[in-house]
Design a protein around this motif. Sequence first.
Motif, mmCIF file in Angstrom:
data_model
loop_
_atom_site.group_PDB
_atom_site.id
_atom_site.type_symbol
_atom_site.label_atom_id
_atom_site.label_comp_id
_atom_site.label_asym_id
_atom_site.label_seq_id
_atom_site.Cartn_x
_atom_site.Cartn_y
_atom_site.Cartn_z
ATOM 1 N N PHE A 1 -4.521 1.301 -4.848
ATOM 2 C CA PHE A 1 -5.316 1.011 -3.964
ATOM 3 C C PHE A 1 -6.169 2.027 -3.651
ATOM 4 O O PHE A 1 -7.482 1.651 -3.430
ATOM 5 N N ILE B 1 -10.071 -5.252 5.602
ATOM 6 C CA ILE B 1 -10.060 -5.841 3.995
ATOM 7 C C ILE B 1 -8.987 -7.262 4.451
ATOM 8 O O ILE B 1 -7.489 -7.715 5.699
ATOM 9 N N LEU C 1 -10.440 0.795 -4.260
ATOM 10 C CA LEU C 1 -11.610 1.120 -2.898
ATOM 11 C C LEU C 1 -12.082 2.185 -3.282
ATOM 12 O O LEU C 1 -13.262 2.673 -2.579
ATOM 13 N N LEU D 1 -6.893 1.943 5.697
ATOM 14 C CA LEU D 1 -6.634 0.639 5.656
ATOM 15 C C LEU D 1 -6.595 -0.238 6.631
ATOM 16 O O LEU D 1 -5.961 0.490 7.080
ATOM 17 N N ALA E 1 0.642 -1.056 -0.315
ATOM 18 C CA ALA E 1 -0.296 -0.249 0.016
ATOM 19 C C ALA E 1 1.140 1.301 -0.109
ATOM 20 O O ALA E 1 0.512 2.226 -0.361
ATOM 21 N N VAL F 1 -11.491 0.802 5.904
ATOM 22 C CA VAL F 1 -11.951 -0.188 4.951
ATOM 23 C C VAL F 1 -11.054 -1.066 5.919
ATOM 24 O O VAL F 1 -10.238 -1.478 5.726
#
Length: 286
Positions: A18, A95, A22, A59, A11, A93
């Motif tokens: 990303f 994941i 996203l 993230l 990332a 988010v």
Amino acid sequence: MTIDNICKYLAEQEPGAFVRWLLSKEVTDIQILKTELSVEPIRADAIILLQIDDQILHLEFQTLPESKPAIPFRMLDYWVRLRRQYGTDIEQVVIFLKATTSEIVFTELFEAPNTRHRYRVIRLWEQDPDPLLANPALLPLACLARSESPNALLERVALQVARIEEPQQRQNLSASVTVLAGLRFDEALIDQLFGERYMQESVIYQRILRQGLEQGRQEGREEGRQEGELALIMRLLTRRLGAIQPAVQDRLQKLSISQLEELGEALLDFQENQDLITWLDSRGEQ
């Protein structure tokens, strides 16, 4: 720890990939924020903060659903700290990397009396692999995506990696794929597709770690884990800082497993070789 570091590396190396995946946005100005959050500083294991325009993309990668405190509360806690510190909109988010039926991976809400907080959840094993396969930066995640034939999917990932012309990028992605693929695939298949051309250290790390767990408390366990952790740390440092001086390598070899794990987190903030030396000096490692 290793998988968290790989996800953070991906990332931070290609944040735009990303953001496009996203948020479906094309953004050129992306700032990677520090991961230490006030008021009482905490440093999350797998948290990436990308500031874009007037928004922060937060993230968090999770291999296992269980954590303390639980993920829903953690996301609320992070949101409050980020809002206080940066005063901007925040898109969160989580994941999840490894397939599970745990209720936590289907939860997108923290709820308590007078308080409700929502965040997004992505279960990687449910995701269409094509968008991930189309972007080199996301190839390591593609091997964990939805597929009726997982082995064929890994072969597609290997093919895409092999097509990358720039040697260093190809090697870095091969290393990342090998580590993440270990969550889903047999080691023999990973070795067959990627081999030791690009991933000797990471393959050794996975093998040594498994052998160490199988041997329980036998004397070779700590030595094997230390050797594997050091190999991966050296690879990550070399990618980030370039060649490491032999004298510094000697100092790294003296680090314990816990110190290497700590270094694995710290190195993601290093910008030059002096940052590594300063880190070693601060811990009295001569």
